[in-house]
Structure formats: C-alpha cells, structure tokens
Design a protein around this motif. Structure first.
Motif, PDB file in Angstrom:
ATOM      1  N   ALA A  69       0.841  -1.202   0.000  1.00 54.34           N
ATOM      2  CA  ALA A  69       0.000   0.000   0.000  1.00 54.34           C
ATOM      3  C   ALA A  69       0.875   1.251   0.000  1.00 54.34           C
ATOM      4  O   ALA A  69       0.603   2.200  -0.742  1.00 54.34           O
ATOM      5  CB  ALA A  69      -0.937   0.002   1.196  1.00 54.34           C
ATOM      6  N   TRP A 119      -0.034   2.975   6.388  1.00 56.71           N
ATOM      7  CA  TRP A 119      -1.182   2.181   5.939  1.00 56.71           C
ATOM      8  C   TRP A 119      -0.976   0.775   6.461  1.00 56.71           C
ATOM      9  O   TRP A 119       0.081   0.183   6.269  1.00 56.71           O
ATOM     10  CB  TRP A 119      -1.270   2.162   4.415  1.00 56.71           C
ATOM     11  N   TYR A 167      -5.187   3.864   8.323  1.00 57.15           N
ATOM     12  CA  TYR A 167      -4.216   4.751   7.691  1.00 57.15           C
ATOM     13  C   TYR A 167      -4.089   6.076   8.431  1.00 57.15           C
ATOM     14  O   TYR A 167      -4.940   6.446   9.236  1.00 57.15           O
ATOM     15  CB  TYR A 167      -4.563   5.008   6.219  1.00 57.15           C
ATOM     16  N   VAL A 172      -7.000   1.830  -1.117  1.00 60.14           N
ATOM     17  CA  VAL A 172      -5.777   2.636  -1.004  1.00 60.14           C
ATOM     18  C   VAL A 172      -5.647   3.681  -2.107  1.00 60.14           C
ATOM     19  O   VAL A 172      -5.321   4.836  -1.831  1.00 60.14           O
ATOM     20  CB  VAL A 172      -4.518   1.731  -0.901  1.00 60.14           C
TER      21      VAL A 172
END
Length: 151
Positions: A17, A66, A72, A120
């Motif tokens: 990510a 993340w 996040y 993401v």
C-alpha cells in the motif's frame, strides 16, 4: 500520528500500500521532491517531501502509514508548522474515519472525514485532490482548511 491517538488495533504496516501511495503521488504531484521510508529494512512510514507548501510555507512533507487492516494516517506538516491529518483507526475521540484540521491537527479537534472510501488508491487520490485544491487556492487559514475534511 501518536500511538496515544489510537484506542484499538492499527495492525502491521502494509508495504504494498505504501508503494502504491508513493507511485500515485509521484504520478499526480509535480511538487514531489523526494520519497523515502523511515526504515529501509522494516518501514513503518512513507515520507513524501514537497518543494512547496500551503500558503507561505517553503516546503512540506506527508508522513503516511497504511496497515494490513486498512487503517491509515496521512499527516501533513510544513515549514510554517501547519499540520493536518486524514486518519482511519479505532479511537475514543471521533468516528473511525476522521480528519484533524489545521493548524495543529490536535487529537481533540478531530471531525468526521469527507473520505468515505477505503481502497488505497481512492483514499490517496482523495487526499491529494484536497491538498492540491487548498494549494491552488492558497487556502491555509483554519476555517478554510478544515473544510478539506468536511467538504
């Protein structure tokens, strides 16, 4: 983001990510000066350095985490000490997905985020679009910038 800001499990960092976020910022933002990880062996944070910041700031940085659980933090800080954060994590101060407005991104000032997606690439594009709009509009005062999180 401080560990004290989290009340539940954030989860291990998900490197793919962070790599996708890095690639998107490099693709979308001409002001990216450099990208790096806080640790080359076991990264926990992506750092994106910008050659300019909001308002009179001469430079800025995004510190991004993340997790494998989809949690996040996108934390903006610049040379004028303006801070704001888009976060998703369990906590006691607000909804799981929230925004900490400028200028200090205080934990107690968290408000619901306008970001309601969790993938993401979509979260990254949303954060970038809001940062870019604030940058182009030279919009750094607390009231105007806080609209980034509630627009």
């Amino acid at each position: 983001m401080s560990e004290d800001d989290r009340a539940g499990e954030f989860g291990p960092i998900y490197l793919p990510a962070l790599q996708r976020i890095r690639d998107l910022w490099l693709e979308l933002e001409p002001l990216v000066d450099a990208t790096s990880y806080d640790d080359v062996v076991a990264p926990t944070e992506l750092q994106i350095s910008l050659s300019d910041g909001l308002g009179d700031a001469e430079n800025a940085r995004l510190d991004i985490q993340w997790s494998e659980l989809g949690m996040y933090s996108f934390h903006y800080v610049d040379s004028d000490d303006v801070n704001w954060r888009f976060d998703r994590h369990p906590n006691t101060h607000s909804s799981e997905i929230h925004f900490h407005p400028p200028s200090k991104a205080a934990t107690t000032a968290a408000e619901p985020s306008c970001i309601d997606v969790t993938e993401v690439s979509l979260v990254t594009r949303a954060v970038h679009a809001m940062w870019r709009a604030a940058y182009e509009n030279d919009d750094v005062d607390t009231d105007a910038s806080s609209r980034m999180g509630s627009a």
